[in-house]
Design a protein around this motif. Structure first.
Motif, short mmCIF file in Angstrom:
data_model
loop_
_atom_site.label_atom_id
_atom_site.label_comp_id
_atom_site.label_asym_id
_atom_site.label_seq_id
_atom_site.Cartn_x
_atom_site.Cartn_y
_atom_site.Cartn_z
N ILE A 169 0.55 -1.00 0.21
CA ILE A 169 -0.09 0.56 -0.27
C ILE A 169 1.16 1.31 -0.16
O ILE A 169 1.42 1.38 1.12
N PRO A 170 1.03 2.39 -0.77
CA PRO A 170 1.86 3.17 -0.52
C PRO A 170 1.39 4.38 0.41
O PRO A 170 0.54 4.63 0.64
N GLY A 171 2.67 4.60 0.77
CA GLY A 171 2.75 5.47 1.89
C GLY A 171 2.01 4.37 2.91
O GLY A 171 2.54 5.57 4.40
N ILE A 172 2.28 3.42 3.35
CA ILE A 172 2.41 2.85 4.01
C ILE A 172 3.88 1.88 4.55
O ILE A 172 3.91 1.74 4.49
N GLU A 173 4.52 2.66 5.71
CA GLU A 173 5.12 2.06 5.97
C GLU A 173 5.58 2.66 7.84
O GLU A 173 4.89 3.45 8.40
#
Length: 123
Positions: A89-93
Motif C-alpha cells: 500500500i503506497p504511503g504505508i510505512e
C-alpha cells in the motif's frame, strides 16, 4: 522567572526519563485529543476509530495470506491492521501516524485486529 524554572524542569524530565515512556504518553495524549478511542478500551465486534503510529509493516505476512499487515500503537495497546489481497500500500510505512476506522476483530493468536480498515495519514 517561573517560566524559566518550568522550562528547566521539563527539559530535565525529557533528558532523564525513559524515551519509550515519553513516546507512550505523547501518543496516548494525541489519540485522546483527536477524540479517537483508546485501543486498550476496545473489544471484539466494536466499530472503532483509533489514532496511532505504525510500529512495523509487513507484506505477505505469515498467517495473512497475500496481504499487508501493520502494527498500530496508540500508547495504550497495539492493534494489527490487515489489508487482505494487497501486495503493498503506497504511503504505508513504519513510523507513520494513521487514523483508522473499522470493526475490531482478532487474529488466530487472540491479538486485536482490524481487517481492511479505512485510514487517513495524519500530518
Amino acid at each position: 522567572m517561573a517560566t524559566a524554572e518550568g522550562y528547566l524542569r521539563r527539559l530535565t524530565r525529557r533528558l532523564t526519563e525513559d524515551p519509550e515512556q515519553l513516546d507512550v504518553e505523547e501518543l496516548s495524549g494525541e489519540a485522546a485529543s483527536t477524540g479517537a478511542q483508546r485501543a486498550i478500551d476496545c473489544h471484539r465486534g466494536q466499530e472503532v476509530t483509533m489514532v496511532g503510529t505504525l510500529r512495523c509493516v509487513e507484506t505477505n505476512a505469515k498467517g495473512c495470506g497475500s496481504g499487508v499487515r501493520a502494527e498500530l500503537f496508540d500508547g495504550t495497546d497495539s492493534v494489527m491492521l490487515v489489508w487482505l489481497g494487497q501486495r503493498r500500500i503506497p504511503g504505508i510505512e513504519s513510523g507513520l501516524t494513521l487514523r483508522v476506522h473499522g470493526r475490531l476483530g482478532t487474529l488466530e493468536n487472540g491479538a486485536k485486529a482490524i481487517y481492511n480498515p479505512h485510514y487517513e495519514i495524519q500530518k
